[in-house]
Design a protein around this motif. Structure first.
Motif, mmCIF file in Angstrom:
data_model
loop_
_atom_site.group_PDB
_atom_site.id
_atom_site.type_symbol
_atom_site.label_atom_id
_atom_site.label_comp_id
_atom_site.label_asym_id
_atom_site.label_seq_id
_atom_site.Cartn_x
_atom_site.Cartn_y
_atom_site.Cartn_z
ATOM 1 N N THR A 38 8.783 -11.966 -14.427
ATOM 2 C CA THR A 38 8.574 -11.204 -13.324
ATOM 3 C C THR A 38 9.683 -10.245 -13.030
ATOM 4 O OG1 THR A 38 7.210 -12.912 -12.330
ATOM 5 C CG2 THR A 38 8.456 -11.565 -10.597
ATOM 6 N N VAL A 39 10.992 -10.857 -13.252
ATOM 7 C CA VAL A 39 12.335 -10.083 -12.963
ATOM 8 C C VAL A 39 12.139 -8.846 -13.903
ATOM 9 C CG1 VAL A 39 14.705 -9.958 -13.324
ATOM 10 C CG2 VAL A 39 13.552 -11.965 -12.068
ATOM 11 N N VAL A 40 11.719 -9.016 -15.222
ATOM 12 C CA VAL A 40 11.856 -7.904 -16.064
ATOM 13 C C VAL A 40 10.727 -6.848 -15.681
ATOM 14 C CG1 VAL A 40 11.275 -7.228 -18.567
ATOM 15 C CG2 VAL A 40 12.708 -9.200 -18.079
ATOM 16 N N ARG A 41 9.683 -7.392 -15.195
ATOM 17 C CA ARG A 41 8.537 -6.472 -14.862
ATOM 18 C C ARG A 41 9.037 -5.545 -13.730
ATOM 19 N NH1 ARG A 41 2.888 -9.066 -13.900
ATOM 20 N NH2 ARG A 41 2.279 -6.587 -14.140
ATOM 21 N N GLU A 42 9.749 -6.146 -12.561
ATOM 22 C CA GLU A 42 10.144 -5.538 -11.497
ATOM 23 C C GLU A 42 11.241 -4.676 -11.864
ATOM 24 O OE1 GLU A 42 10.823 -7.608 -7.698
ATOM 25 O OE2 GLU A 42 9.395 -9.124 -8.315
ATOM 26 N N LEU A 43 12.202 -4.873 -12.734
ATOM 27 C CA LEU A 43 13.142 -4.048 -13.214
ATOM 28 C C LEU A 43 12.412 -2.924 -14.157
ATOM 29 C CD1 LEU A 43 15.773 -6.689 -14.395
ATOM 30 C CD2 LEU A 43 15.994 -4.903 -12.589
ATOM 31 N N ALA A 44 11.429 -2.903 -14.765
ATOM 32 C CA ALA A 44 10.897 -2.056 -15.527
ATOM 33 C C ALA A 44 9.862 -1.010 -14.664
ATOM 34 C CB ALA A 44 9.787 -2.475 -16.603
ATOM 35 N N ALA A 45 9.706 -1.388 -13.595
ATOM 36 C CA ALA A 45 9.049 -0.828 -12.694
ATOM 37 C C ALA A 45 9.905 0.005 -11.686
ATOM 38 C CB ALA A 45 7.710 -1.356 -11.962
ATOM 39 N N ARG A 47 12.239 2.025 -9.374
ATOM 40 C CA ARG A 47 12.491 3.704 -9.495
ATOM 41 C C ARG A 47 14.189 3.674 -9.610
ATOM 42 N NH1 ARG A 47 9.247 5.980 -4.245
ATOM 43 N NH2 ARG A 47 7.215 6.004 -5.525
ATOM 44 N N SER A 48 14.950 2.812 -9.273
ATOM 45 C CA SER A 48 16.292 2.789 -9.294
ATOM 46 C C SER A 48 16.826 1.851 -10.743
ATOM 47 C CB SER A 48 17.211 1.922 -8.178
ATOM 48 O OG SER A 48 18.327 1.669 -8.475
ATOM 49 N N ALA A 49 17.681 2.264 -11.327
ATOM 50 C CA ALA A 49 18.145 1.711 -12.406
ATOM 51 C C ALA A 49 18.679 0.370 -12.397
ATOM 52 C CB ALA A 49 19.135 2.618 -13.445
ATOM 53 N N GLU A 50 19.215 0.141 -11.037
ATOM 54 C CA GLU A 50 19.638 -1.209 -11.011
ATOM 55 C C GLU A 50 19.083 -1.750 -9.580
ATOM 56 O OE1 GLU A 50 24.032 -0.862 -13.044
ATOM 57 O OE2 GLU A 50 23.712 -0.231 -10.938
ATOM 58 N N LEU A 51 18.989 -3.378 -9.746
ATOM 59 C CA LEU A 51 18.388 -3.676 -8.357
ATOM 60 C C LEU A 51 19.080 -4.779 -8.264
ATOM 61 C CD1 LEU A 51 14.476 -3.845 -9.195
ATOM 62 C CD2 LEU A 51 15.776 -2.292 -7.656
ATOM 63 N N SER A 52 19.578 -5.282 -6.923
ATOM 64 C CA SER A 52 20.544 -6.353 -6.679
ATOM 65 C C SER A 52 19.544 -7.838 -6.713
ATOM 66 C CB SER A 52 20.799 -6.328 -5.259
ATOM 67 O OG SER A 52 19.816 -6.464 -4.344
ATOM 68 N N CYS A 53 20.242 -8.683 -6.955
ATOM 69 C CA CYS A 53 19.724 -10.105 -6.970
ATOM 70 C C CYS A 53 18.669 -10.593 -5.640
ATOM 71 C CB CYS A 53 20.610 -11.231 -7.332
ATOM 72 S SG CYS A 53 21.535 -11.028 -8.792
ATOM 73 N N SER A 54 19.329 -9.973 -4.628
ATOM 74 C CA SER A 54 18.573 -10.354 -3.239
ATOM 75 C C SER A 54 17.169 -9.405 -3.311
ATOM 76 C CB SER A 54 19.427 -10.038 -2.234
ATOM 77 O OG SER A 54 19.735 -8.678 -2.112
ATOM 78 N N ARG A 79 21.420 -6.126 -17.981
ATOM 79 C CA ARG A 79 22.794 -6.293 -17.849
ATOM 80 C C ARG A 79 23.240 -6.362 -16.353
ATOM 81 N NH1 ARG A 79 26.647 -4.843 -20.801
ATOM 82 N NH2 ARG A 79 25.500 -3.551 -22.337
ATOM 83 N N GLN A 80 24.318 -7.067 -16.081
ATOM 84 C CA GLN A 80 24.519 -7.359 -14.671
ATOM 85 C C GLN A 80 25.982 -6.898 -14.641
ATOM 86 O OE1 GLN A 80 23.685 -11.883 -14.688
ATOM 87 N NE2 GLN A 80 22.186 -11.338 -12.917
ATOM 88 N N VAL A 81 26.254 -6.239 -13.324
ATOM 89 C CA VAL A 81 27.435 -5.770 -12.921
ATOM 90 C C VAL A 81 27.472 -6.159 -11.352
ATOM 91 C CG1 VAL A 81 27.564 -3.993 -14.599
ATOM 92 C CG2 VAL A 81 26.531 -3.419 -12.512
ATOM 93 N N TYR A 82 29.064 -6.259 -11.270
ATOM 94 C CA TYR A 82 29.453 -6.635 -9.487
ATOM 95 C C TYR A 82 29.593 -5.146 -9.092
ATOM 96 C CZ TYR A 82 29.200 -11.570 -9.502
ATOM 97 O OH TYR A 82 28.846 -13.081 -9.528
ATOM 98 N N ARG A 83 29.319 -4.668 -7.888
ATOM 99 C CA ARG A 83 29.556 -3.556 -7.171
ATOM 100 C C ARG A 83 29.965 -4.241 -5.686
ATOM 101 N NH1 ARG A 83 25.901 -0.069 -9.803
ATOM 102 N NH2 ARG A 83 27.145 0.395 -11.989
ATOM 103 N N LEU A 91 17.877 -3.459 -16.509
ATOM 104 C CA LEU A 91 17.108 -3.653 -17.884
ATOM 105 C C LEU A 91 17.898 -3.078 -19.137
ATOM 106 C CD1 LEU A 91 14.556 -5.354 -18.939
ATOM 107 C CD2 LEU A 91 13.205 -2.999 -18.465
ATOM 108 N N ARG A 92 18.059 -3.473 -20.136
ATOM 109 C CA ARG A 92 18.844 -3.000 -21.287
ATOM 110 C C ARG A 92 17.518 -2.144 -22.298
ATOM 111 N NH1 ARG A 92 23.632 -7.012 -23.676
ATOM 112 N NH2 ARG A 92 23.711 -5.219 -25.012
ATOM 113 N N ARG A 93 16.866 -1.534 -21.492
ATOM 114 C CA ARG A 93 15.724 -0.894 -22.290
ATOM 115 C C ARG A 93 16.033 -0.237 -23.492
ATOM 116 N NH1 ARG A 93 10.469 0.316 -22.194
ATOM 117 N NH2 ARG A 93 10.145 -0.403 -20.153
ATOM 118 N N ASP A 94 17.282 0.483 -23.610
ATOM 119 C CA ASP A 94 17.870 1.342 -24.644
ATOM 120 C C ASP A 94 18.172 0.360 -25.932
ATOM 121 O OD1 ASP A 94 17.409 3.702 -23.184
ATOM 122 O OD2 ASP A 94 19.551 4.021 -22.831
#
Length: 120
Positions: A38-45, A47-54, A79-83, A91-94
């Protein structure tokens, strides 16, 4: 010549496997769980390259959600990063497409077909 400033104290970084260490069995294991898929599907769909855990509303406890994100990160799927205080997920699609051409698209298409079949 000026030197780069050292990282700020308290900067949090998370360990990610380099592309050459990502293994098919780890990726397949990570994608085999419905919550992680589910997480991967949401990341793949997204519009933003990154989504917060929340952003993710998974029907599990916070500690279980954290576990699922860790499995995805350690397998090389995300890939997870803190901002600031926000942990962002991408998603590490590449990397996945370079290592396993067509795998991610095939899994996502199969998951979509399954969801449609089960909803009917």
């Amino acid at each position: 010549m000026p030197t780069a400033a050292p990282p700020a104290t308290g900067t949090r970084t998370l360990a990610h496997p380099p592309r050459e260490e990502i293994r098919l069995e780890g990726v397949l294991h990570a994608l085999s769980d419905p919550m992680r898929l589910t997480v991967v599907r949401e990341l793949a769909a997204a519009r933003s390259a990154e989504l917060s855990c929340s952003h993710f509303d998974l029907p599990v406890t916070k500690s279980t959600t954290t576990h699922h994100f860790r499995v995805l990160r350690e397998s090389g799927v995300i890939r997870q990063v803190y901002r600031g205080t926000t942990k962002l997920n991408g998603l590490r699609r590449d990397d996945l497409d370079a290592l396993f051409p067509g795998l991610l698209d095939s899994v996502l298409a199969a998951a979509r077909r399954q969801q449609e079949r089960l909803a009917a």
